[in-house]
Design a protein around this motif. Structure first.
Motif, PDB file in Angstrom:
ATOM      1  N   ILE B  86     -10.645  -1.751   1.609  1.00  0.00           N
ATOM      2  CA  ILE B  86      -9.914  -2.523   0.586  1.00  0.00           C
ATOM      3  C   ILE B  86      -9.378  -1.585  -0.490  1.00  0.00           C
ATOM      4  CG2 ILE B  86     -10.232  -4.210  -1.278  1.00  0.00           C
ATOM      5  CD1 ILE B  86     -11.992  -5.798   0.615  1.00  0.00           C
ATOM      6  N   ALA B  87     -10.181  -0.575  -0.854  1.00  0.00           N
ATOM      7  CA  ALA B  87      -9.734   0.372  -1.879  1.00  0.00           C
ATOM      8  C   ALA B  87      -8.458   1.088  -1.433  1.00  0.00           C
ATOM      9  CB  ALA B  87     -10.840   1.383  -2.174  1.00  0.00           C
ATOM     10  N   TYR B  88      -8.391   1.475  -0.146  1.00  0.00           N
ATOM     11  CA  TYR B  88      -7.163   2.107   0.361  1.00  0.00           C
ATOM     12  C   TYR B  88      -5.975   1.163   0.230  1.00  0.00           C
ATOM     13  CZ  TYR B  88      -8.930   6.465   2.358  1.00  0.00           C
ATOM     14  OH  TYR B  88      -9.437   7.725   2.512  1.00  0.00           O
ATOM     15  N   SER B  89      -6.203  -0.094   0.627  1.00  0.00           N
ATOM     16  CA  SER B  89      -5.107  -1.064   0.562  1.00  0.00           C
ATOM     17  C   SER B  89      -4.635  -1.257  -0.872  1.00  0.00           C
ATOM     18  CB  SER B  89      -5.551  -2.411   1.127  1.00  0.00           C
ATOM     19  OG  SER B  89      -5.865  -2.264   2.482  1.00  0.00           O
ATOM     20  N   ILE B  90      -5.604  -1.392  -1.779  1.00  0.00           N
ATOM     21  CA  ILE B  90      -5.244  -1.623  -3.175  1.00  0.00           C
ATOM     22  C   ILE B  90      -4.508  -0.406  -3.736  1.00  0.00           C
ATOM     23  CG2 ILE B  90      -6.186  -1.915  -5.509  1.00  0.00           C
ATOM     24  CD1 ILE B  90      -8.233  -3.799  -4.352  1.00  0.00           C
ATOM     25  N   TYR B  91      -4.977   0.783  -3.331  1.00  0.00           N
ATOM     26  CA  TYR B  91      -4.297   1.995  -3.802  1.00  0.00           C
ATOM     27  C   TYR B  91      -2.831   1.979  -3.385  1.00  0.00           C
ATOM     28  CZ  TYR B  91      -2.416   6.621  -2.885  1.00  0.00           C
ATOM     29  OH  TYR B  91      -1.572   7.685  -2.767  1.00  0.00           O
ATOM     30  N   ARG B  92      -2.561   1.625  -2.110  1.00  0.00           N
ATOM     31  CA  ARG B  92      -1.160   1.612  -1.631  1.00  0.00           C
ATOM     32  C   ARG B  92      -0.351   0.549  -2.340  1.00  0.00           C
ATOM     33  NH1 ARG B  92      -3.620   1.981   4.054  1.00  0.00           N
ATOM     34  NH2 ARG B  92      -3.811   4.242   4.220  1.00  0.00           N
ATOM     35  N   VAL B  93      -0.958  -0.621  -2.530  1.00  0.00           N
ATOM     36  CA  VAL B  93      -0.242  -1.707  -3.214  1.00  0.00           C
ATOM     37  C   VAL B  93       0.097  -1.282  -4.645  1.00  0.00           C
ATOM     38  CG1 VAL B  93      -0.555  -4.004  -4.212  1.00  0.00           C
ATOM     39  CG2 VAL B  93      -1.064  -3.610  -1.811  1.00  0.00           C
ATOM     40  N   VAL B  94      -0.905  -0.727  -5.330  1.00  0.00           N
ATOM     41  CA  VAL B  94      -0.680  -0.356  -6.729  1.00  0.00           C
ATOM     42  C   VAL B  94       0.387   0.739  -6.826  1.00  0.00           C
ATOM     43  CG1 VAL B  94      -1.748   0.749  -8.732  1.00  0.00           C
ATOM     44  CG2 VAL B  94      -2.918  -1.118  -7.573  1.00  0.00           C
ATOM     45  N   ALA B  95       0.297   1.752  -5.929  1.00  0.00           N
ATOM     46  CA  ALA B  95       1.269   2.849  -6.000  1.00  0.00           C
ATOM     47  C   ALA B  95       2.688   2.326  -5.789  1.00  0.00           C
ATOM     48  CB  ALA B  95       0.922   3.910  -4.948  1.00  0.00           C
ATOM     49  N   THR B 230      -6.307   3.681   7.841  1.00  0.00           N
ATOM     50  CA  THR B 230      -7.229   3.084   6.876  1.00  0.00           C
ATOM     51  C   THR B 230      -6.621   1.804   6.338  1.00  0.00           C
ATOM     52  OG1 THR B 230      -6.203   4.495   5.238  1.00  0.00           O
ATOM     53  CG2 THR B 230      -8.389   5.177   6.021  1.00  0.00           C
ATOM     54  N   GLY B 231      -7.393   1.098   5.566  1.00  0.00           N
ATOM     55  CA  GLY B 231      -6.874  -0.098   4.894  1.00  0.00           C
ATOM     56  C   GLY B 231      -7.349  -1.371   5.568  1.00  0.00           C
ATOM     57  N   ILE B 232      -7.281  -2.444   4.838  1.00  0.00           N
ATOM     58  CA  ILE B 232      -7.815  -3.715   5.313  1.00  0.00           C
ATOM     59  C   ILE B 232      -7.012  -4.238   6.512  1.00  0.00           C
ATOM     60  CG2 ILE B 232      -6.515  -5.125   3.644  1.00  0.00           C
ATOM     61  CD1 ILE B 232     -10.131  -5.829   4.580  1.00  0.00           C
ATOM     62  N   GLY B 233      -5.699  -3.990   6.511  1.00  0.00           N
ATOM     63  CA  GLY B 233      -4.872  -4.432   7.632  1.00  0.00           C
ATOM     64  C   GLY B 233      -5.271  -3.701   8.908  1.00  0.00           C
TER      65      GLY B 233
END
Lengths: 293, 277
Positions: B86-95, B230-233
Motif C-alpha cells: 500500500i505504501a508503494y501505491s500511495i507513494y506513486r499516487v502522491v507523486a 510492487t503496489g497493491i494492484g
C-alpha cells in the motif's frame, strides 16, 4: 472649476445589441465640495450606478472627465472608498479581518497592533462590539454586515466616500438605525460623501444637497436641491421643520412628473444642474437659476 | 425504553447488514467433504483434490488479522507485507498527484483569469480529458523507459483534468463584487490572487482535487497490474496468480479502506476552505 470633485461632460454609451448605441446619460456635469454630503436621486436606468462606478474607477466613461483634488481620476484607488449595496464583504474572512485587510492596504507601514486597534475603533464607531469581531459575515444580519462595510470604508479615510444604495437591501427599521449610525460617524469627520439612493426621506435626512437626474436615455443631472434643514438632524425632528415637506414635495414632483418631461436630448451645451433653494423660513421659495458650482 | 438517535439507529442497522451479509456468505460456501465421507466414484473423479472455491469470510478475517499484525515484512520480491504494498501505491499516487496539482492549479488560474487562454486551451483539454489514463501506458513506457515513472505518469495524466477544469471554473466564477473590493483597495495582482481569488475559488478547487485523488486511486490499481513489481494492484494480481482468493478479497477490502481514507482527508480540507455567502 474650483470644486473638490468636478464631473465634466460625462457621457456613457453602450452598444444596444442591434448594432446601434444606447446613450445612458450625456454631458452630465456637477461638482461636489469638500466635506459635503451629496445624494443623487433618479429612476432606475438613468445611470446613477454607472456614475458611481466611474467615480469609483471601476468603469470608464465613454466621454468626459472626473477631476478630484486637481487630478483626473483613472482607475480605482484607496482615495475613494466604496460601500456597495450588497455589502461586498469577503465571506471567508471574519468581521475584523474584513476591516484589517483594508486598513493594512491603506497604511502599509503600520504595525499589526496599530492596524487591529484602528479597525476595532471603527467597528465600535458603527455600533459593533467585540463579540461579533470573530464572526463570519454569513453569521451576521444584513444590517450588521452593512455596518461592517461602512466601518471598512471610514477606516481608510478616503478623500471621497461612495455609497451605492447602501441601505437598499435592509428592512425599514434597520435602515433607520443605520442611517443614524452613518450620520453620527459622518458628523465626526470631514468626509466628503457621494451617495445613491431611491429613498426620498433618506436623502433629505442625510444630504447637504440632492442631485436630481432625468430619466434615461440621454439622462442628465437637471437640478441640485439644497437641503435647508440645519444639522444635527434626527428622523423624528426633521419632519417638523417647515422646509421638510416643501423640499419633499419638490422632490416627489420632480421624480413623478418632471423627470419624465425633461427627459431626452437637450441641445443646451451647458448641462449644469439648476440650483433649487427652498427656504420656507425666509418665506421665499425661490428657484434661483444659478449655476451650481 | 430510551429512543436511540438517528445516528445510533443507522449504525445499528449497518452492523446488522454486515453481520447478516457475512453469515449468508459463510453459509453459502459449500464445505469441503472429507475423503473418508466420499463415495468411490467421487474419489476417482478427483473431487477430493483441493478445490479452489471462494473462501468464506472467516478465512478472510483470519487472513486480515495475519497480514495486519505484521504489515511491513519483506520476504523477497514476491512476498511483501500489505503495508509495504500500500505504501508503494500511495507513494506513486502522491507523486503523480502532486506533479499534476503543481501544473493544474497555476494553469487553471491562468485559464480562469484569461478568456483568451480559456478559448485557446479548451480544445486540447476536451480532446485529452476523455482518454483512458491506461491508454497512455505504452507510450509512457516507451518514452520514460521505466515502469515506476510510467505508473507515476499515468497518475499524473488522470488526476490533472478535474483539478485543471475545476480551478479554471472556480477562478472564472469569482464574484465581480469581491474582485472590485480588491480593486478599490488597490491590492496588487499577486495579493488579489492570494487574498481574494484563491480563497473565493478554494471550495471549487478542492472539489476538483477530491475528484482527482479518487480517480488516481482507481487508476493506480489497474496501472500496477500492468507494470508489476510492487503496489497493491500488483499484489491483487499476484495473489490471483497464486490462486489465493483469500488474499485477493482481503486486498480488495484494503483498496476500499485506503480510498475512503484519502477521500476523507480531502473532505476535511473541503470543510476547512468552505465558506457561506
Amino acid at each position: 472649476m474650483t470644486s473638490f470633485l468636478s464631473v465634466e461632460q460625462l457621457t456613457q454609451r453602450y452598444p444596444d445589441g442591434d448594432g446601434g448605441e444606447l446613450t445612458v446619460f450625456e454631458n452630465a456635469s456637477f461638482g461636489v465640495e469638500k466635506g459635503e454630503f451629496v445624494v443623487i436621486l433618479g429612476h432606475s436606468g438613468c445611470g446613477k450606478s454607472t456614475i458611481m462606478n466611474i467615480l469609483a474607477g471601476l468603469s470608464e466613461a465613454t466621454e468626459g472627465v472626473v477631476i478630484m483634488d486637481g487630478a483626473e481620476l483613472s482607475g480605482p484607488s484607496l482615495d475613494r472608498g466604496v460601500v456597495f449595496q450588497n455589502y461586498s464583504l469577503l465571506p471567508w474572512l471574519s468581521t475584523l479581518k474584513n476591516v484589517t485587510f483594508a486598513v493594512a492596504a491603506r497604511y502599509p507601514d503600520w504595525s499589526r497592533e496599530q492596524v487591529i486597534a484602528h479597525s476595532k475603533k471603527h467597528l465600535e464607531m458603527v455600533g459593533l462590539n467585540s463579540d461579533v469581531f470573530n464572526r463570519k459575515p454569513s453569521q451576521l444580519s444584513g444590517g450588521m454586515r452593512q455596518r461592517v462595510s461602512i466601518a471598512r470604508a471610514f477606516s481608510i479615510s478616503p478623500k471621497l466616500l461612495l455609497l451605492d444604495e447602501p441601505f437598499g437591501a435592509l428592512d425599514a427599521l434597520t435602515r433607520g438605525t443605520i442611517q443614524d449610525e452613518l450620520l453620527k460617524v459622518w458628523a465626526g469627520t470631514e468626509q466628503t460623501v457621494f451617495m445613491i439612493t431611491h429613498d426620498i426621506d433618506e436623502a433629505i435626512l442625510l444630504a447637504d444637497r440632492i442631485l436630481l437626474m432625468t430619466n434615461g436615455p440621454y439622462a442628465r443631472v437637471a437640478e441640485s436641491v439644497d437641503i435647508t434643514i440645519p444639522r444635527p438632524r434626527s428622523r423624528t425632528e426633521i419632519v417638523d421643520h417647515p422646509n421638510y415637506y416643501a423640499i419633499r414635495n419638490h422632490l416627489v414632483q420632480f421624480l413623478g412628473i418632471r423627470s419624465k418631461e425633461m427627459a431626452g436630448k437637450t441641445d443646451n451645451a451647458d448641462n449644469r444642474p439648476q440650483t433649487v433653494h427652498i427656504d420656507e423660513l425666509s418665506r421665499s421659495a425661490t428657484n434661483r437659476s444659478k449655476i451650481a458650482i | 425504553m430510551k429512543v436511540l438517535s438517528l445516528n445510533q439507529r443507522a449504525a445499528l442497522l449497518s452492523l446488522v447488514i454486515l453481520v447478516g451479509g457475512l453469515l449468508i456468505w459463510e453459509a453459502a460456501i459449500p464445505a469441503q467433504k472429507l475423503a473418508s465421507e466420499m463415495t468411490e466414484y467421487e474419489r476417482l473423479t478427483g473431487a477430493g483434490s483441493a478445490k479452489a472455491g471462494v473462501p468464506p469470510p472467516s478465512q478472510v478475517i483470519a487472513k486480515a488479522w495475519e497480514q495486519l499484525s505484521n504489515p511491513f515484512y519483506d520476504a523477497g520480491p514476491n512476498d511483501k507485507g500489505i503495508g509495504i504494498q500500500i505504501a508503494y501505491s500511495i507513494y506513486r499516487v502522491v507523486a503523480g498527484y502532486v506533479l499534476a496539482a503543481l501544473i493544474a492549479i497555476p494553469l487553471g488560474f491562468l485559464i480562469g483569469m484569461s478568456p483568451i487562454a480559456y478559448k485557446a486551451l479548451n480544445p486540447f483539454i476536451q480532446v485529452l480529458r476523455p482518454i483512458s489514463p491506461l491508454a497512455w501506458m505504452p507510450l509512457a513506457l516507451f518514452i520514460i523507459q521505466d515502469s515506476e515513472g510510467s505508473a507515476i505518469f499515468v497518475i499524473f495524466i488522470c488526476s490533472i483534468w478535474p483539478m485543471l477544469i475545476n480551478t479554471a471554473f472556480g477562478v472564472a466564477a469569482v464574484r465581480d463584487d469581491w474582485v472590485n473590493v480588491a480593486r478599490t483597495h488597490e491590492l496588487g495582482a499577486l495579493r488579489t490572487a492570494f487574498m481574494v481569488i484563491l480563497p473565493a475559488a478554494a471550495p471549487t478547487i478542492v472539489t476538483g482535487m477530491r475528484i482527482s485523488i479518487g480517480i488516481a486511486w482507481l487508476v493506480i490499481v489497474a496501472a500496477e497490474m500492468l507494470v508489476g513489481g510492487t503496489g497493491i494492484g500488483y499484489y491483487v494480481w499476484n495473489e490471483w496468480n497464486n490462486l489465493d482468493l483469500t488474499s485477493v478479497i482481503f486486498s480488495i477490502l484494503m483498496i476500499g479502506v485506503v480510498g475512503m481514507a484519502l477521500d476523507a482527508l480531502f473532505g476535511m480540507l473541503q470543510r476547512f476552505v468552505a465558506y457561506n455567502e
